[in-house]
Write a protein that holds these residues in place. Sequence first.
Motif: not given
Length: 353
Positions: A326-336, A342-353
Motif C-alpha cells: 500500500x506504499x507509494x514513494x517517488x524520489x530522485x535517485x543517482x547511481x554511480x 563487460x558489465x556496468x555495476x553499481x558502486x554508489x547510490x544516493x537519494x534526493x538532489x
Amino acid sequence: MKQVRRTLPRLLRLLALTALVGTGAAQAQANDYAEITQLLKAGKASEALSKADQRLSANPRDPQLRFLKGVAQADSGKPADAVATFTKLTEEYPELPEPYNNLAVLYANQNQLDKARTALEMAIRTNPSYATAHENLGDIYAKLASQAYNKALQLDAANATSLKPKLALIRELFSADTAKGTKPVAAAPAAAVIATQRPAPAATAAPAPTPAPAAAPVAPAASPAAAPSAAPDAVKQEAAKDSKEVAAAVQAWAAAWAAKDMKGYLSAYGKEFNPPGRQTRAAWEKEREARIVGKSKITVQVSDLNVSVNGNKATARFRQAYSADSLNVSSRKTLDLVETNGRWLIVREATGG
C-alpha cells in the motif's frame, strides 16, 4: 535546548521532505498536501494542524497527511505530540527514513543526542543512500564529540593542549552553519516536484562541413588528413553505446528489484560498493533480502533517466517511483557505476538532489 538548536542548524534541513507521495496520488489529495504545506511555510502552524486533522478524519492512514501533521505539531510547540506522530509512522511504515529523521530533530532540540543518533542510524538502515541522514548523523557525532572533549577537559586540565584545538574545530564547524542562517522549512508534496520535471533537451545536430571549392586540386596528403575526423565519430559512437548499456543496467536492476529476484538484484552491485555505517556486505545483503522478499508486490519504475559516461565510470540520474503493497514513494535517485568485465555495476547510490 536552545544551544542544540543553534549548534545543529543543518539538522533542521530534514523537515524539507518530498518523498512521501506516490505518482498515483489523486489531485484532490495533492491539493490538500499543497495547502497544508503553504500554511506551514507561512508560519500558520495552528491552521495547518487543524487542516491536517480535518483531512485525516476522512483518510486516517494517509502517511503524507500524518507526516505533515507531525511537522505542524512540532511548529506549534507540541514536541511530545510530534514525537508520538512520527514514532507511529516509523512503526507502520518502517521503509520510510523521513519520520526517523524528524524524530532526530525533535530529540536533538531536547538535547537527547543519543536518541537522535539512534533515530538517524535507523533512517540510514532503512535507506542507505539517504544523504541527508548521513550528514545529520555527522552533526550529531560532532556534538557528542564536543561534549566528550569538554568532559575530558574538566576531568584533566593537563590535556588542554590537545583538547582545545579539537573543540575549536568543532565550534568553527557549527558557527559557520549558524552564520548561514539555516531555517527549518515545511514539507512539500512530491507531486509538486514531479510536476516541475522538464524533458531532456533534444540533441543538437552537428553543422555540416563546408564543401571545398570544386576547382581546388586534391593533394596526396588529403586522405590521411581525413582520419582525425573519423576518430571523434568513433568516440561518440562508443559513448552512445556505453550510455545505452548503462541505461540497460539500471533498468535490469529495477526489474530485478520489482521481481524480487535477489540474485539479479544483488549482482547489480560491484565489489567496490560499501554498505553504510558499520554493516558488513553480508549483513547488508541479508537485510535487503528481508525487506524485498517480505513484500507481497513491488513495482519500481525508472523515468527521466539521464546517463553520463567518462571512460569506465558512469553516473545515472533518474526519478524512481517505488510501490510496495500500500506504499507509494517517488524520489530522485543517482547511481554511480563502474564497468567491470563487460558489465556496468553499481558502486554508489544516493537519494534526493
